[in-house]
Scaffold this motif. Sequence first.
Motif, PDB file in Angstrom:
ATOM      1  N   GLY A 145       0.807  -1.222   0.000  1.00 42.64           N
ATOM      2  CA  GLY A 145       0.000   0.000   0.000  1.00 42.64           C
ATOM      3  C   GLY A 145       0.837   1.268   0.000  1.00 42.64           C
ATOM      4  O   GLY A 145       0.420   2.292   0.538  1.00 42.64           O
TER       5      GLY A 145
ATOM      6  N   ARG B 219       2.903   4.572   6.516  1.00 44.54           N
ATOM      7  CA  ARG B 219       1.797   4.270   5.581  1.00 44.54           C
ATOM      8  C   ARG B 219       1.163   5.567   5.082  1.00 44.54           C
ATOM      9  O   ARG B 219       0.573   5.596   3.999  1.00 44.54           O
ATOM     10  CB  ARG B 219       0.719   3.408   6.251  1.00 44.54           C
ATOM     11  CG  ARG B 219       1.162   1.999   6.563  1.00 44.54           C
ATOM     12  CD  ARG B 219      -0.007   1.031   6.724  1.00 44.54           C
ATOM     13  NE  ARG B 219       0.494  -0.221   7.230  1.00 44.54           N
ATOM     14  CZ  ARG B 219       1.106  -1.156   6.490  1.00 44.54           C
ATOM     15  NH1 ARG B 219       1.273  -0.974   5.206  1.00 44.54           N
ATOM     16  NH2 ARG B 219       1.556  -2.260   7.053  1.00 44.54           N
TER      17      ARG B 219
ATOM     18  N   ALA C 135      -3.683   5.256   0.011  1.00 43.51           N
ATOM     19  CA  ALA C 135      -3.843   3.824   0.319  1.00 43.51           C
ATOM     20  C   ALA C 135      -3.616   3.562   1.812  1.00 43.51           C
ATOM     21  O   ALA C 135      -4.311   2.742   2.430  1.00 43.51           O
ATOM     22  CB  ALA C 135      -2.867   2.994  -0.512  1.00 43.51           C
TER      23      ALA C 135
ATOM     24  N   PHE D  55      -6.394   2.164   4.581  1.00 40.64           N
ATOM     25  CA  PHE D  55      -6.182   0.980   5.419  1.00 40.64           C
ATOM     26  C   PHE D  55      -6.695   1.221   6.835  1.00 40.64           C
ATOM     27  O   PHE D  55      -7.402   0.395   7.416  1.00 40.64           O
ATOM     28  CB  PHE D  55      -4.692   0.574   5.446  1.00 40.64           C
ATOM     29  CG  PHE D  55      -4.388  -0.500   6.455  1.00 40.64           C
ATOM     30  CD1 PHE D  55      -4.842  -1.804   6.266  1.00 40.64           C
ATOM     31  CD2 PHE D  55      -3.678  -0.217   7.616  1.00 40.64           C
ATOM     32  CE1 PHE D  55      -4.598  -2.802   7.214  1.00 40.64           C
ATOM     33  CE2 PHE D  55      -3.427  -1.204   8.569  1.00 40.64           C
ATOM     34  CZ  PHE D  55      -3.883  -2.498   8.365  1.00 40.64           C
TER      35      PHE D  55
END
Length: 476
Positions: A26, A92, A105, A109
């Motif tokens: 991701g 992330r 992304a 999540f």
Amino acid sequence: MSGFKAGFLWGGAVAAHQLEGGWQEGGKGVSVADVMTAGAHGVPREITDGVLPGKNYPNHEAIDFYHRYKDDIKLFAELGFKCFRTSIAWTRIFPNGDEQTPNEAGLQFYDDLFDECLKYGIEPVVTLSHFEMPYHLVTGYGGWRNRKLIDFFVRFAKVAFERYQHKVKYWMTFNEINNQANFHEDFAPFTNSGLKYQPGEDREPVMYQAAHYELVASALAVKAAREINPSLQVGCMIAMCPVYPLTCAPDDMMMAMNAMHRRYWFTDVHVRGKYPQHLLNYFARRGFALDITDADRTALAQGCVDYIGFSYYMSFATKATADNPRFDYDETTSLVSNPYVQKSDWGWQIDPVGLRYSLNWFWDHYQLPLFIVENGFGAIDVQESDGSVNDQYRIDYLAAHIREMKKAVEEDGVDLMGYTPWGCIDLVSAGTGEMKKRYGFIYVDKDNEGKGTLKRSKKKSFDWYQKVIASNGETL
Ligand code: P53
């Protein structure tokens, strides 16, 4: 009648890097946890220069929560969790840490993860920075020795508050910010602050400078949270290991007091918005010329936390020595073994009464709501041929601590928000990188070498904790 208040936040705690895995999925960037190898008790984890071939990096796959979180959260729901503490992997959202715009992304999540919790009525409790800052901020900026990190962190915090404000009410800024008081070892400076020292560098002032920038960043994040949504609650997160004097000799008492000063001044700044005088005097005595501006002081004063989150695993002990007349505390040399308590296989001193003491210490000092966001027993579990794990020692440890926590609430009157035992599902140890140092109610089939099916199964402590929650702490 239980003394725990209605809505008491029973749950469990984890951190992204220790369970998610999916280290390159991701769009995720490399974090400081991704460049740490597996160690063992007495064998430090190696911090490598980037990700090197042939090394064992246990956090890369961890327990693959990234792909399995739906099944795992279902088990948490079965345990009866009211809340689930995890962290958002900074990498992330901002893979390198210094981007202007977040990675969609990664944001998605955590939307999905929090939705999955809320589906079962489990309230997410979120740490923003839990030993997993972007590695690029280490190589490109020198970690938190660089003032620029304040802006990068605040940007990340604002994105998270804005995006999840309707899903997450309880936040914490920096996990165990005071671990770096142990600055002679390499682990805490790196995991807390992305600090790598030059050979021969005077480490101590660098630690204070990094911690200062983090405290300013934390305060600015608290202020931003209030502006974005006044219903958000932002706490600090302190590793509480109360330091006892080895004897009642007055000098031992002074040594213990100074040790507490050096380990817990971080809480003073978070809660009161200013430095304690003893620390300013210490900086002057040592000639530490830190970059602390008037704007920083204003920021600290305007960003005091709403509650104190803390971990509790063990207590420490110390004693005065003739060669240390000022009672200066050095975490690598000043600690002594406490003859009145037992130790875990990893040398952690088991002391349930110390939890009651710690709750009272925090409450007496700060009068802010308290949240025990980590507590637990790292132990070697044996899975029987039928798959069962008889972890009575874990039940005994947790029950003893909950009993003391109850006395702190019922007899001493501290305001306690909740209790989230650490590593509610087995995960990678932060300190050693091992899998065999387990904390969970849920066993994960994976060993230190990374082998195993990753299959989940319930330990004996699973049924026990389920009853604890269902009875609001009455059935232990
Ligand atoms: P591990 C040291 C002392 C107290 C708590 O630790 C600590 C540490 C660092 O090892 O860390 C916290 O996995 C931390 C968690 C960590 C947990 O305690 O070394 O917030 O990330 O896993 C237990 O046994």
